[in-house]
Scaffold this motif. Structure first.
Motif, PDB file in Angstrom:
ATOM      1  N   ILE A 104       0.966  -1.176   0.069  1.00  0.00           N
ATOM      2  CA  ILE A 104      -0.045   0.214   0.173  1.00  0.00           C
ATOM      3  C   ILE A 104       0.789   1.367   0.033  1.00  0.00           C
ATOM      4  O   ILE A 104       0.806   2.093  -0.886  1.00  0.00           O
ATOM      5  N   GLY A 105       1.889   1.217   0.944  1.00  0.00           N
ATOM      6  CA  GLY A 105       2.798   2.507   0.927  1.00  0.00           C
ATOM      7  C   GLY A 105       3.702   2.538  -0.248  1.00  0.00           C
ATOM      8  O   GLY A 105       3.798   3.593  -0.909  1.00  0.00           O
ATOM      9  N   HIS A 106       4.012   1.166  -0.983  1.00  0.00           N
ATOM     10  CA  HIS A 106       4.793   1.266  -2.267  1.00  0.00           C
ATOM     11  C   HIS A 106       3.949   2.011  -3.161  1.00  0.00           C
ATOM     12  O   HIS A 106       4.465   2.508  -4.223  1.00  0.00           O
ATOM     13  N   LYS A 107       2.945   1.592  -3.306  1.00  0.00           N
ATOM     14  CA  LYS A 107       1.898   2.205  -4.449  1.00  0.00           C
ATOM     15  C   LYS A 107       1.711   3.589  -4.151  1.00  0.00           C
ATOM     16  O   LYS A 107       1.818   4.408  -5.117  1.00  0.00           O
ATOM     17  N   ALA A 108       1.684   4.195  -2.984  1.00  0.00           N
ATOM     18  CA  ALA A 108       1.517   5.352  -2.703  1.00  0.00           C
ATOM     19  C   ALA A 108       2.750   6.351  -3.201  1.00  0.00           C
ATOM     20  O   ALA A 108       2.547   7.390  -3.612  1.00  0.00           O
ATOM     21  N   ARG A 109       3.739   5.747  -2.764  1.00  0.00           N
ATOM     22  CA  ARG A 109       5.195   6.248  -3.421  1.00  0.00           C
ATOM     23  C   ARG A 109       5.353   6.523  -4.689  1.00  0.00           C
ATOM     24  O   ARG A 109       6.042   7.475  -4.991  1.00  0.00           O
ATOM     25  N   GLU A 110       4.789   5.424  -5.480  1.00  0.00           N
ATOM     26  CA  GLU A 110       5.008   5.383  -6.722  1.00  0.00           C
ATOM     27  C   GLU A 110       4.287   6.885  -7.755  1.00  0.00           C
ATOM     28  O   GLU A 110       4.871   7.251  -8.541  1.00  0.00           O
ATOM     29  N   GLY A 111       3.602   7.339  -7.100  1.00  0.00           N
ATOM     30  CA  GLY A 111       2.938   8.516  -7.561  1.00  0.00           C
ATOM     31  C   GLY A 111       3.360   9.921  -6.982  1.00  0.00           C
ATOM     32  O   GLY A 111       3.045  11.038  -7.466  1.00  0.00           O
ATOM     33  N   LEU A 112       4.683   9.694  -6.111  1.00  0.00           N
ATOM     34  CA  LEU A 112       5.119  10.970  -5.568  1.00  0.00           C
ATOM     35  C   LEU A 112       6.564  11.298  -6.425  1.00  0.00           C
ATOM     36  O   LEU A 112       7.230  10.406  -6.585  1.00  0.00           O
ATOM     37  N   SER A 113       6.812  12.524  -6.161  1.00  0.00           N
ATOM     38  CA  SER A 113       8.222  12.899  -6.910  1.00  0.00           C
ATOM     39  C   SER A 113       9.298  12.482  -5.544  1.00  0.00           C
ATOM     40  O   SER A 113       8.993  12.336  -4.391  1.00  0.00           O
ATOM     41  N   GLU A 114      10.350  12.613  -6.039  1.00  0.00           N
ATOM     42  CA  GLU A 114      11.634  12.089  -5.052  1.00  0.00           C
ATOM     43  C   GLU A 114      11.437  13.018  -3.754  1.00  0.00           C
ATOM     44  O   GLU A 114      11.671  12.643  -2.721  1.00  0.00           O
ATOM     45  N   ALA A 115      11.325  14.323  -3.912  1.00  0.00           N
ATOM     46  CA  ALA A 115      11.431  15.287  -2.969  1.00  0.00           C
ATOM     47  C   ALA A 115      10.024  15.037  -1.849  1.00  0.00           C
ATOM     48  O   ALA A 115      10.140  14.933  -0.669  1.00  0.00           O
ATOM     49  N   GLU A 116       8.915  14.596  -2.480  1.00  0.00           N
ATOM     50  CA  GLU A 116       7.717  14.227  -1.775  1.00  0.00           C
ATOM     51  C   GLU A 116       7.893  12.863  -1.001  1.00  0.00           C
ATOM     52  O   GLU A 116       7.322  12.716   0.029  1.00  0.00           O
ATOM     53  N   LYS A 117       8.791  12.061  -1.557  1.00  0.00           N
ATOM     54  CA  LYS A 117       8.884  10.758  -0.837  1.00  0.00           C
ATOM     55  C   LYS A 117       9.645  10.916   0.143  1.00  0.00           C
ATOM     56  O   LYS A 117       9.406  10.227   1.478  1.00  0.00           O
ATOM     57  N   GLY A 118      10.521  11.886   0.520  1.00  0.00           N
ATOM     58  CA  GLY A 118      11.291  12.025   1.664  1.00  0.00           C
ATOM     59  C   GLY A 118      12.384  11.148   1.739  1.00  0.00           C
ATOM     60  O   GLY A 118      13.049  10.831   0.591  1.00  0.00           O
ATOM     61  N   ASP A 119      13.182  11.016   2.689  1.00  0.00           N
ATOM     62  CA  ASP A 119      14.359  10.527   3.006  1.00  0.00           C
ATOM     63  C   ASP A 119      14.256   8.884   2.727  1.00  0.00           C
ATOM     64  O   ASP A 119      13.446   8.161   3.264  1.00  0.00           O
ATOM     65  N   PRO A 120      14.874   8.477   1.610  1.00  0.00           N
ATOM     66  CA  PRO A 120      14.945   7.005   1.191  1.00  0.00           C
ATOM     67  C   PRO A 120      14.967   6.004   2.271  1.00  0.00           C
ATOM     68  O   PRO A 120      14.742   5.076   2.319  1.00  0.00           O
ATOM     69  N   LYS A 121      16.034   6.519   3.098  1.00  0.00           N
ATOM     70  CA  LYS A 121      16.343   5.492   4.362  1.00  0.00           C
ATOM     71  C   LYS A 121      15.343   5.169   5.012  1.00  0.00           C
ATOM     72  O   LYS A 121      15.093   4.098   5.776  1.00  0.00           O
ATOM     73  N   THR A 122      14.033   5.931   4.756  1.00  0.00           N
ATOM     74  CA  THR A 122      12.879   5.515   5.667  1.00  0.00           C
ATOM     75  C   THR A 122      11.896   4.834   4.931  1.00  0.00           C
ATOM     76  O   THR A 122      10.685   4.206   5.629  1.00  0.00           O
ATOM     77  N   TYR A 123      12.129   4.559   3.642  1.00  0.00           N
ATOM     78  CA  TYR A 123      11.320   3.391   3.080  1.00  0.00           C
ATOM     79  C   TYR A 123      11.976   2.557   2.331  1.00  0.00           C
ATOM     80  O   TYR A 123      11.434   1.556   1.345  1.00  0.00           O
ATOM     81  N   CYS A 124      13.286   2.608   2.160  1.00  0.00           N
ATOM     82  CA  CYS A 124      14.132   1.678   1.240  1.00  0.00           C
ATOM     83  C   CYS A 124      13.939   0.049   1.691  1.00  0.00           C
ATOM     84  O   CYS A 124      13.847  -0.859   0.587  1.00  0.00           O
ATOM     85  N   ILE A 125      13.867  -0.157   2.893  1.00  0.00           N
ATOM     86  CA  ILE A 125      13.689  -1.616   3.212  1.00  0.00           C
ATOM     87  C   ILE A 125      12.437  -2.093   2.962  1.00  0.00           C
ATOM     88  O   ILE A 125      12.208  -3.222   2.651  1.00  0.00           O
ATOM     89  N   ALA A 126      11.441  -1.251   3.077  1.00  0.00           N
ATOM     90  CA  ALA A 126       9.872  -1.683   2.753  1.00  0.00           C
ATOM     91  C   ALA A 126       9.901  -1.872   1.398  1.00  0.00           C
ATOM     92  O   ALA A 126       9.260  -2.853   0.889  1.00  0.00           O
ATOM     93  N   ASP A 127      10.421  -1.247   0.526  1.00  0.00           N
ATOM     94  CA  ASP A 127      10.253  -1.181  -1.053  1.00  0.00           C
ATOM     95  C   ASP A 127      11.164  -2.573  -1.525  1.00  0.00           C
ATOM     96  O   ASP A 127      10.913  -3.213  -2.238  1.00  0.00           O
ATOM     97  N   ALA A 128      12.366  -2.777  -0.856  1.00  0.00           N
ATOM     98  CA  ALA A 128      12.886  -3.884  -1.153  1.00  0.00           C
ATOM     99  C   ALA A 128      12.077  -5.289  -1.043  1.00  0.00           C
ATOM    100  O   ALA A 128      12.330  -6.098  -1.535  1.00  0.00           O
TER     101      ALA A 128
END
Length: 700
Positions: free
Chosen positions: A526-550
């Motif tokens: 769910i979070g992964h799909k939500a992030r797909e529609g955001l810009s890199e700036a909107e996603k925030g710090d990649p360290k806060t979602y990189c594990i979940a995306d992996a």
């Protein structure tokens, strides 16, 4: 008018209590009962009936007196006077006899009740225990095992069940007063003596070995770290092992321990916070309420179906609209399954289920919503789709229909702009599962009409929800605060903690679930799909979602796929740790140049809870929440925050804002000001030596 009146009807003395609205055991009521019982010993009465005016029997103590100096007679003195009466005293119960009210009834020699009445000892819900003999008399009448269940759960029980437990002697079907007089007359004719519960003894040999230890262990799982339930077990154990008066002394000691505890203070705070949350600042009490006699719901998925059940349960017809008939049938099948679960738990009967299902009609045609009074859109979080739906609703729904969105974080004003009646648009954010969770965030748009807001707040009560008014911003109150909480959980994970450590710390502290396990439950996709529609700036710090995306990219979506941060048993959903996940975490840490380290449990707790508090302060500054206690209600009822800690803002006050401010400043120095700049309101309150509670008082 006196709160207690006494009259002699033949040879029956009638003591009438009248302390609106719920006959709480105020000083005046206690004094009046004590005096009436004493006086009646000298008159011609042969039996006494204790009965209440208004809608209920004594519904409990006057909680507002808890923080005031005690005034004689104490409840225990009143109860002793009743029990020592030389003439039989009969309690006549209607409505609810709760807490101290039921303890008064237990002190009476006999008890009769209307069939519709309920009795109970709910003190545990305030972090307390019955302090006037409830833990000593209940097991003497109902048995030890039944008393333990009843008092530690705190739920009221109906008169019929209470009679089967020997807590009530006689059930009256129609007129309570006449029924009580008739029951008293029978006792007089039988020359029945005063029957004192205190004289009943419990044979210790009749108690199964290990009963109390086993029950304590069960409670530790059901209410981890909570004082009152464990103290209740000790009191009931004293009822078995000690003489009555020594058992009473033990009960009083443990009651005082609970009363003085931070846990009880927190739970009493929540009691008042829940009631305060229903009041909308600046909204007149005379604001009209729109009639809501029928509901339309757009989207028959898990959320839409759960919302539909709330209204059907309240007897309000629902039109459930979805894209095609197959989707409608799927939605109805899920609703049917949910009702079957409720039936298995004994919460509803087959006829009740059938009635509720009959109130939910499926449709695929917007023209079927022409006459409904409220429509709730409950489709997935796509603002374009939501705006299309509201544009259609604008065309089909009659004037005055309230148009609500169940969005978790989208802009209410943007959705309202798709209509020609933005004043009729509001957010009604239900929490999943919507047929179970008590919280309802009522989100006010900039143009939401006062009567729409008032109607939404009133409607929440109708469907047995706890409403909290929120302003319009990304995530409103709950999900806006959840972002820094989830951020810190992910950062702790990549910096050195394990998923198990983070979840264990938070669950041991009292959270219903740890944040990592919550991610698996909700679904990592769910979070992964939500992030797909955001810009890199909107996603925030990649360290806060990189594990979940992996994890998602490996097909590990959480519980629904059998694996996420944990592995899950396909039958029981029991979770186990997975070395493969640890390898993923370490690989992501390496990719971002992070040298993992040992992170203490205390640091995890403080980073997660203090991030909530700091964002809560910003929400108050921005006017998104009306008061700090509203934030507490949101987090306790919607996010599993431990009630015995009182919600994040009360917790902050209880441990001291200076400590929180200093710790946040330390985190700022260690991890950077992007995540750890103290909120201006927090800085201000620390400077002034005030609490969030003080700030709320200043705003009134």
């Amino acid at each position: 008018m006196s709160t207690v009146n006494y009259e002699l009807i033949g040879d029956i003395g009638v003591i009438r209590l009248n302390n609106p609205p719920v006959n709480a055991l105020s000083h005046g009521l206690r004094e009046g009962i004590w005096g009436a019982i004493k006086s009646a010993q000298e008159d011609a009465s042969q039996a006494l009936v204790l009965i209440c005016e208004g809608r209920t029997f004594i519904a409990g103590a006057d909680i507002t007196e808890f923080s005031k100096p005690p005034q004689a007679p104490a409840l225990s003195e009143v109860i002793t006077e009743i029990e020592n009466s030389l003439k039989p005293v009969i309690a006549a119960i209607h409505g609810t006899a709760l807490g101290g009210g039921f303890e008064v009834a237990l002190a009476c020699h006999y008890r009769c009740a209307l069939a519709s009445a309920k009795v109970g000892l709910p003190e545990v819900k305030l972090g307390l225990l019955p302090g006037a003999g409830g833990t000593q008399r209940t097991p003497r009448l109902a048995g030890v095992a039944a008393a333990l269940e009843m008092i530690t759960k705190g739920a009221p029980i109906p008169a019929a069940k209470a009679k089967s437990m020997k807590l009530i002697d006689h059930v009256v079907d129609d007129d309570l007063f006449e029924g009580a007089l008739a029951f008293a007359r029978e006792l007089i004719d039988q020359k029945a003596p005063p029957r004192r519960v205190r004289d009943i003894t419990i044979d210790p040999a009749s108690i199964p070995e290990g009963l109390f230890d086993d029950f304590r262990q069960r409670l530790e799982k059901r209410a981890p770290g909570q004082l009152a339930p464990q103290n209740i077990v000790s009191c009931v154990e004293a009822a078995v092992k000690l003489p009555f008066d020594k058992g009473l002394a033990k009960e009083l000691d443990l009651f005082i321990e609970c009363l003085l505890s931070s846990q009880s203070a927190a739970l009493r705070h929540m009691f008042f916070a829940e009631r305060r949350a229903t009041k909308v600042q600046g909204l007149s009490k005379d604001t009209p309420i729109r009639e809501i006699n029928s509901i339309g719901i757009i989207g028959g998925g898990t959320m839409g179906g759960g919302i539909a059940m709330n209204f059907a349960n309240a007897g309000i017809p629902v039109k459930l609209l979805d894209i095609d008939q197959a989707a409608v049938e799927r939605g109805r099948a899920v609703i049917d399954k949910n009702y079957n679960i409720s039936m298995k738990k004994g919460k509803i009967t087959e006829p009740q289920k059938a009635h509720c299902l009959s109130l939910i009609q499926g449709t695929t045609d917007y023209s079927d919503l022409v006459e409904v009074d409220l429509v709730i859109e409950a489709v997935f979080e796509n603002v374009t789709l939501k705006k299309e739906i509201f544009s259609k609703l604008d065309q089909y729904c009659k004037p005055g229909t309230i148009l609500a969105t169940n969005t978790s974080y989208q802009d209410i004003d943007q959705i309202a702009a798709a209509t020609n009646r933005p004043e009729d648009v509001i957010g009604l954010h239900f929490f999943s599962p919507a047929n179970v969770m008590k919280l309802l965030e009522v989100v006010r748009g900039s143009k939401s009409a006062d009567d729409v807001i008032a109607t939404a707040m009133r409607l929440a009560k109708t469907i047995k929800k706890v409403p909290v008014l929120a302003g319009n911003c990304y995530g409103f109150i709950g999900n806006r605060m959840l972002r820094p909480y989830a951020r810190e959980a992910q950062l702790c994970l990549i910096e050195g903690a394990t998923a198990e450590q983070i979840d264990t710390v938070m669950q041991s502290w009292g959270m219903a679930m740890g944040p990592i396990a919550v991610g698996d439950l909700a679904g990592l996709d769910i979070g992964h799909k939500a992030r797909e529609g955001l810009s890199e700036a909107e996603k925030g710090d990649p360290k806060t979602y990189c594990i979940a995306d992996a994890l998602v990219e490996m097909g590990r979506l959480g519980q629904k796929s059998g694996a996420g941060y944990y592995r899950y048993d396909p039958e029981t959903r029991a979770r186990t740790s997975d070395p493969e996940v640890q390898a993923i975490i370490e690989a992501q840490a390496k990719a971002y140049g992070i040298e993992r380290r040992d992170i203490s449990d205390k640091e995890i707790l403080n980073r997660l809870t203090f991030s909530l508090i700091n964002e809560g302060a910003r929400i108050l500054e921005d006017g998104i929440a009306q008061r700090p206690s509203d934030i507490d209600v949101v987090y306790v009822y919607g996010y599993g925050f431990p009630p015995h800690r009182g919600g994040p803002m009360f917790y902050a006050d209880s441990i001291g804002l200076k400590k929180i401010y200093d710790t946040i400043c330390t985190f700022r120095d260690l991890y950077g000001e992007a995540n750890w700049t103290p909120a201006p309101l927090l800085v201000q309150l620390v400077k002034e030596g005030k609490t969030f509670t003080d700030w709320a008082d200043d705003q009134r």
